[in-house]
Design an enzyme around this catalytic site. Structure first.
Site, PDB file in Angstrom:
ATOM      1  N   TYR A  55      12.385  -2.251   6.239  1.00  0.00           N
ATOM      2  CA  TYR A  55      11.627  -3.507   6.323  1.00  0.00           C
ATOM      3  C   TYR A  55      10.473  -3.357   7.301  1.00  0.00           C
ATOM      4  O   TYR A  55      10.658  -2.823   8.394  1.00  0.00           O
ATOM      5  CB  TYR A  55      12.550  -4.654   6.783  1.00  0.00           C
ATOM      6  CG  TYR A  55      12.707  -5.660   5.672  1.00  0.00           C
ATOM      7  CD1 TYR A  55      11.631  -6.496   5.349  1.00  0.00           C
ATOM      8  CD2 TYR A  55      13.857  -5.741   4.921  1.00  0.00           C
ATOM      9  CE1 TYR A  55      11.743  -7.389   4.297  1.00  0.00           C
ATOM     10  CE2 TYR A  55      13.964  -6.632   3.870  1.00  0.00           C
ATOM     11  CZ  TYR A  55      12.900  -7.457   3.567  1.00  0.00           C
ATOM     12  OH  TYR A  55      13.002  -8.327   2.527  1.00  0.00           O
ATOM     13  N   GLU A  57       7.826  -6.121   7.848  1.00  0.00           N
ATOM     14  CA  GLU A  57       6.986  -7.337   7.832  1.00  0.00           C
ATOM     15  C   GLU A  57       5.986  -7.295   8.967  1.00  0.00           C
ATOM     16  O   GLU A  57       6.323  -6.959  10.098  1.00  0.00           O
ATOM     17  CB  GLU A  57       7.871  -8.578   7.960  1.00  0.00           C
ATOM     18  CG  GLU A  57       8.591  -8.909   6.673  1.00  0.00           C
ATOM     19  CD  GLU A  57       9.417 -10.183   6.780  1.00  0.00           C
ATOM     20  OE1 GLU A  57       9.578 -10.696   7.903  1.00  0.00           O
ATOM     21  OE2 GLU A  57       9.893 -10.649   5.735  1.00  0.00           O
ATOM     22  N   ASP A 216     -12.806  -7.820  -9.300  1.00  0.00           N
ATOM     23  CA  ASP A 216     -11.479  -7.309  -9.648  1.00  0.00           C
ATOM     24  C   ASP A 216     -11.691  -6.078 -10.521  1.00  0.00           C
ATOM     25  O   ASP A 216     -11.995  -6.196 -11.709  1.00  0.00           O
ATOM     26  CB  ASP A 216     -10.704  -8.404 -10.386  1.00  0.00           C
ATOM     27  CG  ASP A 216      -9.338  -7.924 -10.883  1.00  0.00           C
ATOM     28  OD1 ASP A 216      -9.037  -6.724 -10.743  1.00  0.00           O
ATOM     29  OD2 ASP A 216      -8.581  -8.763 -11.409  1.00  0.00           O
ATOM     30  N   THR A 242      -5.727  -2.772  -8.888  1.00  0.00           N
ATOM     31  CA  THR A 242      -4.377  -2.227  -8.975  1.00  0.00           C
ATOM     32  C   THR A 242      -4.500  -0.753  -8.634  1.00  0.00           C
ATOM     33  O   THR A 242      -5.579  -0.166  -8.730  1.00  0.00           O
ATOM     34  CB  THR A 242      -3.807  -2.354 -10.398  1.00  0.00           C
ATOM     35  OG1 THR A 242      -4.739  -1.754 -11.306  1.00  0.00           O
ATOM     36  CG2 THR A 242      -3.604  -3.800 -10.793  1.00  0.00           C
ATOM     37  N   LYS A 245      -3.310   1.864 -12.517  1.00  0.00           N
ATOM     38  CA  LYS A 245      -3.999   2.024 -13.807  1.00  0.00           C
ATOM     39  C   LYS A 245      -4.834   3.297 -13.726  1.00  0.00           C
ATOM     40  O   LYS A 245      -4.284   4.378 -13.634  1.00  0.00           O
ATOM     41  CB  LYS A 245      -4.829   0.776 -14.106  1.00  0.00           C
ATOM     42  CG  LYS A 245      -3.935  -0.458 -14.278  1.00  0.00           C
ATOM     43  CD  LYS A 245      -4.692  -1.726 -14.602  1.00  0.00           C
ATOM     44  CE  LYS A 245      -3.724  -2.906 -14.677  1.00  0.00           C
ATOM     45  NZ  LYS A 245      -4.430  -4.188 -14.857  1.00  0.00           N
ATOM     46  N   ARG A 251       2.713   1.486  -8.805  1.00  0.00           N
ATOM     47  CA  ARG A 251       2.440   0.122  -9.270  1.00  0.00           C
ATOM     48  C   ARG A 251       2.253  -0.769  -8.055  1.00  0.00           C
ATOM     49  O   ARG A 251       3.222  -1.088  -7.357  1.00  0.00           O
ATOM     50  CB  ARG A 251       3.596  -0.408 -10.123  1.00  0.00           C
ATOM     51  CG  ARG A 251       3.993   0.473 -11.278  1.00  0.00           C
ATOM     52  CD  ARG A 251       4.825  -0.287 -12.290  1.00  0.00           C
ATOM     53  NE  ARG A 251       3.963  -1.146 -13.074  1.00  0.00           N
ATOM     54  CZ  ARG A 251       3.227  -0.724 -14.111  1.00  0.00           C
ATOM     55  NH1 ARG A 251       3.253   0.527 -14.481  1.00  0.00           N
ATOM     56  NH2 ARG A 251       2.463  -1.569 -14.761  1.00  0.00           N
TER      57      ARG A 251
HETATM   58  C1  PLP Z   1      -3.952  -5.423 -14.671  1.00  0.00           C
HETATM   59  C2  PLP Z   1      -4.878  -6.396 -14.071  1.00  0.00           C
HETATM   60  C3  PLP Z   1      -4.466  -7.254 -13.045  1.00  0.00           C
HETATM   61  C4  PLP Z   1      -3.033  -7.466 -12.642  1.00  0.00           C
HETATM   62  O1  PLP Z   1      -2.288  -6.436 -12.363  1.00  0.00           O
HETATM   63  P1  PLP Z   1      -0.691  -6.501 -12.353  1.00  0.00           P
HETATM   64  O2  PLP Z   1      -0.403  -5.323 -11.489  1.00  0.00           O
HETATM   65  O3  PLP Z   1      -0.256  -6.375 -13.754  1.00  0.00           O
HETATM   66  O4  PLP Z   1      -0.276  -7.781 -11.716  1.00  0.00           O
HETATM   67  C5  PLP Z   1      -5.410  -8.051 -12.452  1.00  0.00           C
HETATM   68  N1  PLP Z   1      -6.684  -8.039 -12.864  1.00  0.00           N
HETATM   69  C6  PLP Z   1      -7.111  -7.255 -13.857  1.00  0.00           C
HETATM   70  C7  PLP Z   1      -8.543  -7.294 -14.257  1.00  0.00           C
HETATM   71  C8  PLP Z   1      -6.220  -6.416 -14.503  1.00  0.00           C
HETATM   72  O5  PLP Z   1      -6.640  -5.679 -15.516  1.00  0.00           O
END
Ligand code: PLP
Length: 436
Positions: A55, A57, A216, A242, A245, A251
């Site tokens: 942990y 935090e 994003d 993220t 990806k 993840r």
């Molecule tokens: C995949 C994605 C997310 C969210 O990711 P998770 O890990 O699935 O919660 C947010 N914004 C965009 C543009 C994404 O493609």
């Protein structure tokens, strides 16, 4: 991996059998889902490390007069010597990889995934009911950009912008909406947009409206950090992404921001939204950031784009209709219902099931005008995963050919089975054991 598998087999054969089956599935089918990838063995090992027991935090520093006092321990529990070291390292690497000037920016590596990262940003700067702009889900935006079924749409006043008739971002419309609604924040970025994003222009629009710009880049982060897509900084005030990806890490989510926004972001992630960070994931992130700084990764990112372009060419030559008419990044969005090539499918749901029989793993996707999200007219294809395996233009032509055959023969089980066998045979050449 062999020993891990045999250990698991002895310890819990029921779970081991499922893990094994998933490994075999990944080795024998083709992942064309643009948000998927294969991590390195190092990332996998860090995820299984003893940090999963700990942990932590809080943060491995305190904010004092707008600076992080890195020598001070801001954790709530004891036993943090190593969690502090690993989180400091992850932050340092994130800043080096993602920002033009590590001194002027801050990184929070604790978001549990991309969606919590976006929610933390909204929580940091908006009160319930405040207005923000985001791309509509029907036009490739993410759920967390203000869709009504998502908490971001339920808690805040989300105004959606769309794409024009050519499936391009309509910057004039965004400016109009910003003038009309005076949002506190504008979020850009997408999950299904095949074209480049003009962050500079969006930065101008946000400044004019007095709004924060959040980019994003969950899907395109690897292209941004290697120069294959314009970089969101310095135009954006904050960047979310993220790490699982295109980045090929664990993840998880990551928030980067101008340093003066750092305290608000940290507060919003913990204690605003989350409890203890997943330190095993933070360790794996640090590894992925270093991997993404390599020459290999730069070449990888370039190949992703060349592979997507090749696949687009093959499919267009066969009469498939591409949203936006082309791809400038890692993904293609096909309209498989309105394609004018005699291959029109019933809907994306049905076709994705038929393709899976052939070993082609892709996802259905809404295109503008779709009424039923479960039965959309589009299919979304991406090249990050197959490029990690080492596939190049030649293989993309082969993949395009399989896609055409699996669409034309979608009703023909024997043809789908033939394709499945061909794909499994190609995957034997391309799926090194260490990936899966
Ligand atoms: C995949 C994605 C997310 C969210 O990711 P998770 O890990 O699935 O919660 C947010 N914004 C965009 C543009 C994404 O493609």
């Amino acid at each position: 991996m062999e020993t891990i598998q045999s250990y698991l087999n002895q310890h819990d054969p029921e779970v081991a059998a499922v893990l094994d089956a998933e490994s075999i599935r990944q080795k024998s089918t083709l992942s064309l889902i643009p948000s998927e990838n294969y991590t390195s063995m190092a990332v996998r090992l860090a995820l299984a490390s003893s940090f999963t027991n700990k942990y932590a935090e809080g943060y491995p520093y305190f904010w004092e007069n707008g600076e992080r006092s890195m020598q001070k321990n801001g954790r709530y529990y004891r036993g943090q010597a190593n969690t502090n070291d690993i989180e400091r390292l992850a932050i340092e690497r994130a800043l080096k990889l993602f920002t033009p000037n590590p001194q002027a920016y801050h990184a929070n590596v604790q978001p549990l995934s991309g969606s919590p990262a976006n929610l933390a940003v909204l929580h940091a700067f908006l009160k319930p009911g405040d207005t923000f702009l985001g791309l509509s889900l029907d036009y490739g935006g993410h759920l967390t950009h203000g869709h009504r079924v998502n908490i971001t749409g339920a808690s805040y006043r989300a105004v959606s912008y769309r794409l024009n008739a050519d499936y391009e971002l309509d910057y004039d419309e965004i400016r109009e909406l910003a003038r009309l609604h005076s949002p506190k924040l504008i979020i850009c970025g997408a999950t299904a947009y095949p074209l480049q994003i003009d962050f500079q222009r969006l930065g101008e629009i946000a400044r004019e409206a007095g709004a924060l710009l959040v980019a994003d880049i969950a899907h395109i982060c690897g292209l941004c950090v290697t120069g294959h897509h314009p970089h969101p900084f310095p135009h954006a005030d904050l960047v979310t992404t993220t790490t699982h990806k295109m980045l090929r890490g664990p993840r998880a989510g990551l928030i980067l921001c101008k340093k003066e926004l750092g305290p608000a972001i940290d507060q919003a992630v913990f204690p605003g939204l989350q409890g203890g960070p997943h330190m095993n994931t933070v360790a794996a992130m640090a590894i992925a950031f270093r991997e993404a700084m390599s020459e290999d990764y730069k070449m990888y990112a370039g190949q992703i784009v060349r592979n997507a372009k090749t696949l687009a060419e093959v499919l267009q030559a066969e009469g498939f209709s591409l949203m936006g008419g082309r791809t400038e990044n890692h993904l293609l969005l096909l309209d498989i219902v309105h394609s004018d090539n005699g291959l029109a499918a019933k809907d994306g749901h049905w076709l994705s099931i038929r393709w899976e029989r052939a070993g082609l793993i892709a996802n259905k996707n809404a295109v503008p005008g779709d009424k039923k999200p479960w039965y959309p007219s589009g299919m979304r294809l991406g090249t990050p995963a197959v490029t990690t395996l080492g596939m190049k233009e030649v293989e993309m032509r082969q993949v395009g050919d399989w896609i055409v055959r699996a669409t034309r023969g979608a009703d023909n089980d024997a043809e789908l089975e033939r394709i499945r066998v061909e794909i499994a045979s190609m995957m034997e050449r391309f799926a090194p054991r260490q990936f899966v």
